[in-house]
Design a protein around this motif. Structure first.
Motif, PDB file in Angstrom:
ATOM      1  N   GLY A 163     108.426  58.436  56.223  1.00  8.95           N
ATOM      2  CA  GLY A 163     108.137  58.156  54.814  1.00  8.95           C
ATOM      3  C   GLY A 163     109.198  57.288  54.160  1.00  8.95           C
ATOM      4  N   GLY A 164     110.438  57.446  54.608  1.00 13.23           N
ATOM      5  CA  GLY A 164     111.551  56.731  53.989  1.00 13.23           C
ATOM      6  C   GLY A 164     111.564  55.244  54.262  1.00 13.23           C
ATOM      7  N   VAL A 165     111.190  54.858  55.475  1.00 15.37           N
ATOM      8  CA  VAL A 165     111.196  53.431  55.808  1.00 15.37           C
ATOM      9  C   VAL A 165     110.179  52.670  54.947  1.00 15.37           C
ATOM     10  CG1 VAL A 165     110.787  51.718  57.620  1.00 15.37           C
ATOM     11  CG2 VAL A 165     112.181  53.731  58.112  1.00 15.37           C
ATOM     12  N   PRO A 166     108.914  53.113  54.901  1.00 15.53           N
ATOM     13  CA  PRO A 166     107.968  52.403  54.019  1.00 15.53           C
ATOM     14  C   PRO A 166     108.380  52.453  52.542  1.00 15.53           C
ATOM     15  CG  PRO A 166     106.764  53.766  55.563  1.00 15.53           C
ATOM     16  CD  PRO A 166     108.224  54.106  55.713  1.00 15.53           C
ATOM     17  N   PHE A 167     108.963  53.575  52.110  1.00 17.97           N
ATOM     18  CA  PHE A 167     109.435  53.682  50.730  1.00 17.97           C
ATOM     19  C   PHE A 167     110.455  52.587  50.432  1.00 17.97           C
ATOM     20  CE2 PHE A 167     112.672  55.176  47.746  1.00 17.97           C
ATOM     21  CZ  PHE A 167     111.893  55.442  46.620  1.00 17.97           C
ATOM     22  N   CYS A 168     111.432  52.449  51.328  1.00 18.13           N
ATOM     23  CA  CYS A 168     112.482  51.449  51.127  1.00 18.13           C
ATOM     24  C   CYS A 168     111.938  50.022  51.238  1.00 18.13           C
ATOM     25  CB  CYS A 168     113.610  51.655  52.132  1.00 18.13           C
ATOM     26  SG  CYS A 168     114.565  53.162  51.864  1.00 18.13           S
ATOM     27  N   VAL A 169     110.996  49.812  52.152  1.00 18.87           N
ATOM     28  CA  VAL A 169     110.446  48.468  52.361  1.00 18.87           C
ATOM     29  C   VAL A 169     109.507  48.086  51.228  1.00 18.87           C
ATOM     30  CG1 VAL A 169     108.931  47.083  53.856  1.00 18.87           C
ATOM     31  CG2 VAL A 169     110.726  48.504  54.877  1.00 18.87           C
ATOM     32  N   GLU A 170     108.538  48.949  50.956  1.00 19.31           N
ATOM     33  CA  GLU A 170     107.467  48.584  50.026  1.00 19.31           C
ATOM     34  C   GLU A 170     107.826  48.797  48.557  1.00 19.31           C
ATOM     35  OE1 GLU A 170     103.904  50.485  51.500  1.00 19.31           O
ATOM     36  OE2 GLU A 170     104.252  49.629  53.494  1.00 19.31           O
ATOM     37  N   LEU A 171     108.598  49.816  48.260  1.00 25.74           N
ATOM     38  CA  LEU A 171     108.935  50.081  46.858  1.00 25.74           C
ATOM     39  C   LEU A 171     110.269  49.490  46.438  1.00 25.74           C
ATOM     40  CD1 LEU A 171     107.637  53.738  46.457  1.00 25.74           C
ATOM     41  CD2 LEU A 171     106.557  51.629  45.701  1.00 25.74           C
ATOM     42  N   LEU A 172     111.230  49.477  47.363  1.00 28.38           N
ATOM     43  CA  LEU A 172     112.552  48.950  47.020  1.00 28.38           C
ATOM     44  C   LEU A 172     112.747  47.512  47.484  1.00 28.38           C
ATOM     45  CD1 LEU A 172     114.772  52.086  47.822  1.00 28.38           C
ATOM     46  CD2 LEU A 172     113.713  51.429  45.644  1.00 28.38           C
ATOM     47  N   GLY A 173     111.818  47.016  48.294  1.00 31.14           N
ATOM     48  CA  GLY A 173     111.883  45.628  48.754  1.00 31.14           C
ATOM     49  C   GLY A 173     112.983  45.342  49.761  1.00 31.14           C
ATOM     50  N   GLN A 174     113.411  46.349  50.508  1.00 30.20           N
ATOM     51  CA  GLN A 174     114.477  46.151  51.489  1.00 30.20           C
ATOM     52  C   GLN A 174     113.911  45.593  52.799  1.00 30.20           C
ATOM     53  OE1 GLN A 174     116.151  50.103  51.735  1.00 30.20           O
ATOM     54  NE2 GLN A 174     117.744  49.574  50.257  1.00 30.20           N
ATOM     55  N   PRO A 175     114.728  44.897  53.566  1.00 34.92           N
ATOM     56  CA  PRO A 175     114.299  44.467  54.899  1.00 34.92           C
ATOM     57  C   PRO A 175     114.006  45.693  55.773  1.00 34.92           C
ATOM     58  CG  PRO A 175     116.275  43.285  54.217  1.00 34.92           C
ATOM     59  CD  PRO A 175     116.052  44.374  53.207  1.00 34.92           C
ATOM     60  N   LYS A 176     113.078  45.542  56.687  1.00 31.43           N
ATOM     61  CA  LYS A 176     112.645  46.669  57.530  1.00 31.43           C
ATOM     62  C   LYS A 176     113.791  47.295  58.309  1.00 31.43           C
ATOM     63  CE  LYS A 176     108.203  44.465  57.975  1.00 31.43           C
ATOM     64  NZ  LYS A 176     107.493  43.479  58.783  1.00 31.43           N
ATOM     65  N   MET A 177     114.625  46.479  58.930  1.00 35.28           N
ATOM     66  CA  MET A 177     115.701  47.039  59.751  1.00 35.28           C
ATOM     67  C   MET A 177     116.754  47.725  58.891  1.00 35.28           C
ATOM     68  SD  MET A 177     116.389  47.679  62.869  1.00 35.28           S
ATOM     69  CE  MET A 177     115.483  46.585  63.935  1.00 35.28           C
ATOM     70  N   VAL A 178     117.028  47.219  57.704  1.00 34.58           N
ATOM     71  CA  VAL A 178     117.969  47.872  56.785  1.00 34.58           C
ATOM     72  C   VAL A 178     117.429  49.252  56.405  1.00 34.58           C
ATOM     73  CG1 VAL A 178     118.987  47.775  54.473  1.00 34.58           C
ATOM     74  CG2 VAL A 178     118.959  45.734  55.916  1.00 34.58           C
ATOM     75  N   ALA A 179     116.153  49.315  56.082  1.00 37.47           N
ATOM     76  CA  ALA A 179     115.523  50.591  55.726  1.00 37.47           C
ATOM     77  C   ALA A 179     115.585  51.560  56.897  1.00 37.47           C
ATOM     78  CB  ALA A 179     114.080  50.351  55.296  1.00 37.47           C
ATOM     79  N   LYS A 180     115.356  51.059  58.096  1.00 37.60           N
ATOM     80  CA  LYS A 180     115.394  51.894  59.298  1.00 37.60           C
ATOM     81  C   LYS A 180     116.790  52.480  59.495  1.00 37.60           C
ATOM     82  CE  LYS A 180     113.716  53.282  63.326  1.00 37.60           C
ATOM     83  NZ  LYS A 180     112.743  54.349  63.370  1.00 37.60           N
ATOM     84  N   ILE A 181     117.811  51.669  59.340  1.00 40.96           N
ATOM     85  CA  ILE A 181     119.185  52.135  59.545  1.00 40.96           C
ATOM     86  C   ILE A 181     119.598  53.118  58.454  1.00 40.96           C
ATOM     87  CG2 ILE A 181     121.609  51.385  59.595  1.00 40.96           C
ATOM     88  CD1 ILE A 181     120.548  48.814  61.043  1.00 40.96           C
ATOM     89  N   GLU A 182     119.228  52.849  57.214  1.00 45.41           N
ATOM     90  CA  GLU A 182     119.562  53.768  56.116  1.00 45.41           C
ATOM     91  C   GLU A 182     118.968  55.154  56.345  1.00 45.41           C
ATOM     92  OE1 GLU A 182     119.937  50.821  52.262  1.00 45.41           O
ATOM     93  OE2 GLU A 182     117.990  51.711  52.710  1.00 45.41           O
ATOM     94  N   THR A 183     117.718  55.192  56.740  1.00 52.62           N
ATOM     95  CA  THR A 183     117.106  56.504  56.965  1.00 52.62           C
ATOM     96  C   THR A 183     117.739  57.202  58.158  1.00 52.62           C
ATOM     97  OG1 THR A 183     115.293  55.539  58.244  1.00 52.62           O
ATOM     98  CG2 THR A 183     114.897  55.907  55.891  1.00 52.62           C
TER      99      THR A 183
END
Length: 141
Positions: free
Chosen positions: A96-116
């Protein structure tokens, strides 16, 4: 130097960080391959990379991090079930966190993946330590 290495090895937290790092690497590499060259949707790639990392993590956590000694195959299966159930909790965070960061926060996919991954690694340590591998080495303090 050898004494320092031995001291670090006998600390389950240090072993967890090392093998957690390897698990994270497995997760990210599988995600990158599935999503990148294979062109699989990032949500599906994320799901499968997490599932593969969970299997890898069980083996290294059982054998090396918590050094759990199962007396029977049934004990190992019970540990695996508890491990997977614990990981499913954090998988929800990651899937849930990766799509949240990508789609709602506009982060790059790999950045979202690493953050989660950072959140997941911390929570997984406590789940494994407190609920799954309770019969590990006495040196795990």
């Amino acid at each position: 130097m050898l004494n320092l290495i031995k001291k670090l090895y006998y600390d389950s937290r240090i072993r967890y960080l090392f093998f957690g790092g390897l698990t994270t690497l497995v997760n990210i590499v599988v995600f990158g391959i599935l999503e990148g060259p294979l062109g699989i949707d990032y949500k599906i790639s994320n799901f499968f990379s997490v599932a593969i990392a969970i299997c890898f993590a069980f083996v290294v956590n059982k054998l090396y991090v918590f050094q759990s000694k199962s007396k029977t195959f049934g004990d190992t299966v019970q540990e695996f079930i508890k491990f997977v159930l614990g990981r499913l909790v954090t998988m929800v965070v990651e899937v849930g966190g990766v799509p949240f960061c990508v789609e709602l926060l506009g982060q790059p996919k790999m950045v979202a993946k690493i953050e989660t991954q950072v959140i997941v690694v911390i929570v997984n340590y406590f789940i494994s330590k407190l609920f799954v591998f309770k019969s590990g080495s006495e040196q795990d303090k």
